[in-house]
Design a protein around this motif. Structure first.
Motif, short mmCIF file in Angstrom:
data_model
loop_
_atom_site.label_atom_id
_atom_site.label_comp_id
_atom_site.label_asym_id
_atom_site.label_seq_id
_atom_site.Cartn_x
_atom_site.Cartn_y
_atom_site.Cartn_z
N ASP A 1 0.84 -1.18 0.05
CA ASP A 1 -0.19 0.11 0.14
C ASP A 1 0.99 1.12 -0.01
OD1 ASP A 1 0.87 -0.50 2.63
OD2 ASP A 1 -0.92 0.20 3.46
N THR B 1 -2.82 -11.35 -2.40
CA THR B 1 -1.49 -10.81 -2.79
C THR B 1 -0.46 -12.04 -2.88
OG1 THR B 1 -1.07 -10.06 -0.55
CG2 THR B 1 -1.71 -8.62 -2.08
N ILE C 1 -8.21 -1.00 3.13
CA ILE C 1 -7.36 -2.06 3.74
C ILE C 1 -8.45 -3.40 4.15
CG2 ILE C 1 -6.07 -2.78 6.17
CD1 ILE C 1 -4.65 -0.85 4.29
N LEU D 1 -4.50 -5.62 1.20
CA LEU D 1 -5.03 -4.71 0.31
C LEU D 1 -6.59 -5.22 -0.20
CD1 LEU D 1 -2.05 -4.02 -2.06
CD2 LEU D 1 -3.14 -2.61 -0.43
N THR E 1 2.41 -7.97 -0.89
CA THR E 1 2.59 -7.62 0.76
C THR E 1 2.30 -9.24 1.07
OG1 THR E 1 1.41 -6.99 2.90
CG2 THR E 1 -0.09 -6.88 0.80
N VAL F 1 -5.60 1.04 -3.19
CA VAL F 1 -4.71 1.75 -2.04
C VAL F 1 -5.48 2.32 -0.81
CG1 VAL F 1 -2.59 1.70 -3.39
CG2 VAL F 1 -3.63 3.93 -2.95
N THR F 2 -6.71 2.60 -0.77
CA THR F 2 -7.22 3.17 0.24
C THR F 2 -8.18 2.11 0.98
OG1 THR F 2 -9.20 3.48 -0.98
CG2 THR F 2 -7.66 5.21 -0.97
N PRO G 1 0.13 -5.43 -7.00
CA PRO G 1 0.16 -5.38 -5.23
C PRO G 1 0.91 -6.65 -4.83
CG PRO G 1 -1.64 -6.69 -6.20
CD PRO G 1 -1.07 -5.97 -7.48
N LYS H 1 0.90 3.88 -2.99
CA LYS H 1 0.44 5.36 -2.89
C LYS H 1 1.54 6.24 -3.68
CE LYS H 1 -2.29 4.31 1.36
NZ LYS H 1 -2.19 4.65 2.98
#
Length: 367
Positions: free
Chosen positions: A128, A161, A345, A155, A150, A342-343, A148, A132
């Motif tokens: 993220d 991911t 979670i 995300l 992580t 990316v906003t 993506p 961003k």
């Protein structure tokens, strides 16, 4: 989009940012091969965006021609491009020549370098934070497609991911190995796994590894409830217990644990072990898996997902679909708006099916 309106692409760049994850090299390989198949040149940027601003990074050229560098890297952990967790271009406060600290924004220099190098689009691989940054560069005019990455799997725009399944596999094996030694010594074992804001690794590995207690950031815990679970097992002649805790877990009304003087999450296992031992009188030991969850070869699922993401990112560039992130939704890889991706979670749902399954099997979440 009609073919006459599609952007003319001659050269793209790839970078990796944030924490490393198993599968990064597979994305690099897939994106490179897909781009070469279209007749494009492919440059790799070392250490996030550092390779654009420096001729050399760590004694190596800042930019790498990837055309002959991706053979045989799908199974490798880490990233051949290197990465950095300190790559925030917007709002950095590095030390100035006079010894003071102050904000800086090198994004204009980075945009200029992209233009000078004739880079038509960027494949930005990151979590993220890194994405961003990529989105901000897109808003400044850079053609960007995000991938993506992580191990936390947090995300919201993607169902999965790459790197997550490998991290779960590593943690599950470690938890499984602890059962025999915990039972032999009649101990409580507290296993700390990664997960600052979300508990996906703790939940999935704890369930698969047969943990008795799973602690995640989304469900605040009580030491008394954990102690009660341990005492209950003692009454049933189960004289050992396995506790899996995400590094960002916290007690009800409390705050997460941080490594003193660093601002980094950590230390929850040691703190919890001391509290459990005081509450139950049971000898309690800890194991912090740490970066072993990030290292090593990706499992086949992560390799294949990473390859799919890399190829899909190049297809998005070919179609002129910039400012997007490739994402797994259901069984298909799709493109979603990067700004939205990316906003949101993705957190563990305390009432979700996996948590309910664990509870039905007798697992305590300390609540």
């Amino acid at each position: 989009m009609p073919k006459e309106y599609l952007p003319k692409i001659r050269r793209i760049a790839i970078n990796t940012g944030g924490g490393d994850a198993p599968g990064l090299n597979a994305v690099i390989r897939a994106a490179t091969l897909a781009a070469l198949d279209r007749g494009w040149e492919v440059l790799g940027i070392r250490r996030g965006y550092m390779g654009l601003l420096q001729d050399e990074v760590d004694g190596e050229p800042g930019l790498m021609d990837l055309s002959d560098r991706v053979r045989g890297i799908t199974h490798l952990g880490g990233t051949i491009l290197g990465t950095t967790a300190r790559g925030n271009l917007f709002g950095l406060e590095p030390r100035q020549p006079d010894g003071t600290w102050g904000p800086t924004d090198p994004s204009d220099d980075i945009m200029q370098r992209f233009g000078e190098l004739g880079i038509d689009a960027l494949v930005a691989i990151g979590g993220d934070g890194s994405l961003k940054i990529a989105h901000r560069l897109f808003l400044k005019g850079l053609r960007v497609v995000g991938v993506p990455k992580t191990i936390d799997n947090d995300l919201g725009a993607t169902d999965m991911t790459f790197g997550f399944q490998t991290a779960v596999d590593v943690a599950t094996e470690a938890i499984g190995r602890l059962h025999s030694t915990a039972e032999a010594h009649q101990r409580v074992m507290v296993v700390q796994v990664m997960g600052r804001h979300t508990g996906w690794i703790a939940l999935e590995s704890g369930l698969a590894g047969g943990a008795d207690v799973i602690l995640v950031p989304e469900i605040p815990y009580s030491v008394d409830r954990i102690a009660a679970k341990i005492v209950e097992r003692e009454r049933n002649r189960r004289r050992f217990s396995i506790i899996v805790v995400a590094e960002g877990a916290r007690a009800a009304g409390g705050s997460p644990s941080y490594v003193e003087g660093t601002g980094r999450y950590g230390g929850i296992a040691d703190r919890l072990a001391a509290e459990i031992e005081a509450a139950t009188g049971k000898e309690t030991r800890t194991l912090t898996l740490g970066h072993i969850q990030r290292g090593g070869s990706p499992v086949p699922y992560d390799r294949n997902l990473a390859l799919r993401f890399g190829a899909a990112a190049v297809h998005a560039i070919e179609m002129g679909n910039f400012g997007c992130m490739v994402a797994l939704q259901g069984k298909a890889v799709r493109s979603v708006p990067l700004g939205e991706a990316v906003t949101d979670i993705k957190r563990v749902d305390p009432m979700g099916e996996v948590v309910r399954t664990a509870r039905r099997l007798g697992v305590s979440f300390g609540d």
